[in-house]
Design a protein around this motif. Sequence first.
Motif, mmCIF file in Angstrom:
data_model
loop_
_atom_site.group_PDB
_atom_site.id
_atom_site.type_symbol
_atom_site.label_atom_id
_atom_site.label_comp_id
_atom_site.label_asym_id
_atom_site.label_seq_id
_atom_site.Cartn_x
_atom_site.Cartn_y
_atom_site.Cartn_z
ATOM 1 N N UNK A 184 16.561 9.363 -44.040
ATOM 2 C CA UNK A 184 16.390 8.282 -43.316
ATOM 3 C C UNK A 184 15.042 7.705 -43.495
ATOM 4 N N UNK A 185 14.853 6.267 -43.574
ATOM 5 C CA UNK A 185 13.633 5.545 -43.611
ATOM 6 C C UNK A 185 12.825 6.149 -42.536
ATOM 7 N N UNK A 186 11.410 6.536 -42.568
ATOM 8 C CA UNK A 186 10.688 6.956 -41.575
ATOM 9 C C UNK A 186 10.594 5.971 -40.170
ATOM 10 N N UNK A 187 10.783 4.732 -40.483
ATOM 11 C CA UNK A 187 11.111 3.818 -39.222
ATOM 12 C C UNK A 187 11.996 4.401 -38.218
ATOM 13 N N UNK A 206 3.901 -0.312 -38.837
ATOM 14 C CA UNK A 206 4.187 0.537 -37.556
ATOM 15 C C UNK A 206 4.921 -0.530 -36.671
ATOM 16 N N UNK A 207 4.748 -1.998 -37.021
ATOM 17 C CA UNK A 207 5.666 -2.949 -36.385
ATOM 18 C C UNK A 207 7.143 -2.925 -36.736
ATOM 19 N N UNK A 209 8.938 -0.448 -36.723
ATOM 20 C CA UNK A 209 9.684 1.042 -36.263
ATOM 21 C C UNK A 209 10.924 0.395 -35.551
ATOM 22 N N UNK A 210 11.921 1.410 -35.697
ATOM 23 C CA UNK A 210 13.052 1.135 -34.935
ATOM 24 C C UNK A 210 13.202 2.277 -33.948
ATOM 25 N N UNK A 211 12.759 3.373 -34.242
ATOM 26 C CA UNK A 211 12.820 4.411 -33.152
ATOM 27 C C UNK A 211 11.337 5.010 -33.085
ATOM 28 N N UNK A 212 10.701 5.287 -31.890
ATOM 29 C CA UNK A 212 9.413 5.860 -32.059
ATOM 30 C C UNK A 212 9.709 7.150 -31.468
#
Length: 253
Positions: A184-187, A206-207, A209-212
């Motif tokens: 999975x992509x890191x975002x 960072x902006x 990001x889909x899951x933090x």
Amino acid sequence: MSAGEAFVTLVTTDSYCQGAMVLARSLRRHGTTRHIVIMVTPNISEKSRLALENVFDEVFTVDLMDSKDQVHLSVLGRPELGVTYTKIHCWTLTQYSKCVFLDADTLVLCNVDELFHRDELSAAPDPGWPDCFNSGVFVFRPSLLTHSRLLDHALHHGSFDGGDQGLLNSFFSSWPVEDISKHLPFIYNLCASTIYSYLPAFQQFGHNAKIVHFAGAVKPWSSQTVDSNSYDMERFTSLWWKEFHHATPPAPE
Ligand code: UDP
Ligand code: MN
């Protein structure tokens, strides 16, 4: 509505319930069409369980499993994570054909239902050792056979970090080399630690990001504050708090 698929999380303490409530609200806010379910251990208080029942589609009680591997856990610096072995009970949820596991310390920032297009075992790299996947977010297929093979693996080989991540990485050992579609992509699992390890990349991407993932000993709901020297990380922490206050209306006067 795809009733055969679900997002799954886990709590073994009342404290982590705060994270799980926020996670479930964030999934709903972004309009998931999948079930949102949670595994809890029997020690959870009645009050927490009722609160969870209000937000989750299903609350499943599972046995607490603890690696009790204090040697590896102390190398990891997280003596409390032996109980994360409990996570592998997610493979028993065979009423679902496919699931996405999310740690209770994750926050969803947009709709991520496309994760169900991935197959077992899909996960994002761990920032500390990118040839290992981080087990805070992963796609899996419930199966009693896989569950018993995982239990067997735990019994015979243990976990190299004392927690679920070491166990899952040695079980799904082909992950780093076999199939790039399972990366999975890191975002999809943006770990808070990246602000220390690669700040320019965090500032650049960072902006997106889909899951933090608030991985680490200090959680947004801990009494200590999350150490953030970055505007974006502060924004994620305040988004967590915004969802928290939304999830927990003030007590009536
Ligand atoms: N967890 C739990 N009780 C605990 C520790 C962990 O329920 O005492 C669950 C919870 O879902 C948590 C996950 O196991 O998100 C993994 O632990 P944590 O997120 O603390 O590990 P990290 O991501 O910081 O390595
Ligand atoms: Mn976590």
